[in-house]
Design an enzyme around this catalytic site. Structure first.
Site, mmCIF file in Angstrom:
data_model
loop_
_atom_site.group_PDB
_atom_site.id
_atom_site.type_symbol
_atom_site.label_atom_id
_atom_site.label_comp_id
_atom_site.label_asym_id
_atom_site.label_seq_id
_atom_site.Cartn_x
_atom_site.Cartn_y
_atom_site.Cartn_z
ATOM 1 N N HIS A 124 -1.535 -3.313 0.199
ATOM 2 C CA HIS A 124 -0.768 -4.062 -0.728
ATOM 3 C C HIS A 124 -0.620 -5.473 0.033
ATOM 4 O O HIS A 124 0.210 -6.068 -0.429
ATOM 5 C CB HIS A 124 0.418 -3.263 -0.862
ATOM 6 C CG HIS A 124 0.225 -1.960 -1.860
ATOM 7 N ND1 HIS A 124 -0.632 -2.090 -3.205
ATOM 8 C CD2 HIS A 124 0.553 -1.129 -1.595
ATOM 9 C CE1 HIS A 124 -0.770 -0.818 -3.476
ATOM 10 N NE2 HIS A 124 0.035 -0.136 -2.681
ATOM 11 N N CYS A 125 -1.076 -5.412 1.174
ATOM 12 C CA CYS A 125 -0.673 -6.463 1.943
ATOM 13 C C CYS A 125 -1.949 -7.630 1.794
ATOM 14 O O CYS A 125 -2.761 -7.301 2.111
ATOM 15 C CB CYS A 125 -0.356 -6.388 3.593
ATOM 16 S SG CYS A 125 0.199 -7.826 4.428
#
Length: 356
Positions: free
Chosen positions: A143-144
């Site tokens: 998710h980064c």
């Protein structure tokens, strides 16, 4: 010429390409228990593998912490500076009390483990190219992206591993990401949005976090799953789309995000896959990559139940038992009788195959 990084020093040849450090595990006054993630699962996986006599401490590649210089290969300086604010880290890790801690403690107790896992993924990228496969027992912070964290993901380790390979390893110019965590991998999708060198397949529960419509535009093979999807349908779809993805685009490396939050009963994943189904899923991906002679890097990503560590260990033991973790490309080739049932049985029967 790009600078030489410690993360790419060659480990002793006798080591397995399994990357880990005790520094992966997050333990701090019980704060880690405020998030459903089992913040000690990585060490438990290693302990199970030791109990089964698959590995020993001196046979594991010791992960090193990614430095600022390493992280800046992908991340903006602005983003790394934001992590010096405890409330930002509290938001990313979804542990609100972290906001009230001095940042030097947050750096040491929360971010250093995540930086060490990130270093492990980068190391495992080169190991996979050198040895044919590698497993980082941590990582998978999908998710980064370069300038934004979230969902317990503070560093973009998947993007970093691929960028390092593109910039520093000759002969690696195309990558396929196979993301089978229950959540959409919006971080690497945003990072590789317009990059024709990277092909993304993502299978996820369509109704849960992050629901990032913009990032979905980067997915070349999108498999949106319904609530409560079970083994039979899941394994059929994974098999069909992994084979399709690797036939459609010929990569130099496969990065496999092997989240175990697809497990039945996971509080965040919303799917209903059995432990045996997860073991079989990982086998499908490794068979597909190894049979084509494509190096595969596996990271463990999400998984929010105490039993996921045992399942990850069982999966690695299964891959080893099937000869999929050998030093060389497996002797069999697609279509040969010795390949086993996966590529010859109909997808309908896939989920009924016994685990060897």
């Amino acid at each position: 010429m790009p600078h030489r990084t410690e993360l790419y020093e060659d480990p002793p040849l006798g080591c397995w390409p399994i990357v880990y450090s005790p520094d992966y595990n997050i333990t701090f006054m019980g704060l880690e228990k405020l998030h459903p993630f089992d913040a000690g699962k990585w060490g438990k996986v290693i302990n199970f593998l030791k109990e089964e006599k698959l590995i020993a401490d001196d046979l594991i590649v010791q992960a090193r912490e990614a430095t600022d210089e390493d992280l800046l290969v992908v991340h903006t300086r602005r983003y790394l500076n934001k992590l010096k604010w405890s409330f930002v880290v509290a938001t990313i890790t979804e542990i609100p009390p972290v906001a009230f801690l001095p940042n030097f403690i947050v750096q040491r107790k929360v971010l250093k483990p995540l930086r060490t896992q990130t270093g492990g993924t980068i190391m495992a990228g080169k190991l996979a190219v050198d040895r044919g496969w590698a497993i980082n027992v941590g990582g998978g912070f999908h998710h980064c992206s370069s300038d934004k964290g979230g969902g317990f993901c503070a560093y973009a380790d998947i993007t970093l591993a691929i960028k390092f390979l593109f910039e520093r390893v000759q002969g690696v110019s195309r990558a396929t990401i196979i993301d089978l965590d229950a959540h959409q991998g919006n971080g690497h999708e945003r990072d590789f949005m317009d990059d024709p060198r990277v092909y993304i397949m993502d299978a996820y529960n369509r109704y849960i976090y992050p629901g990032d419509g913009f990032a979905k535009r980067a997915i070349k093979r999108k498999v949106e799953l319904e609530w409560g999807t079970e083994d039979s349908e899941y394994l059929q779809k994974v098999h069909t789309h992994v084979e399709g993805a690797l036939n459609e685009f010929k990569p130099d490396i496969v990065v496999y995000n092997a989240g175990t939050d697809v497990l039945d009963g996971d509080p965040l994943g919303g799917l209903a896959i059995s432990p045996q189904g997860i073991v079989k899923r990982d086998e499908v991906v490794f068979r597909a990559a190894r049979s084509r002679g494509v190096p595969v890097l596996m990271v463990t990503s999400g998984g929010y139940q105490k039993r996921t560590a045992r399942i990850i260990a069982d999966s690695i033991l299964n891959l080893h038992g099937l000869g999929l973790l050998g030093r060389e490309r497996p002797a069999w080739a697609p279509g040969s009788p010795s390949l086993g049932p996966l590529l010859t049985d109909s997808a309908k029967d896939l989920s009924n195959l016994s685990l060897q």
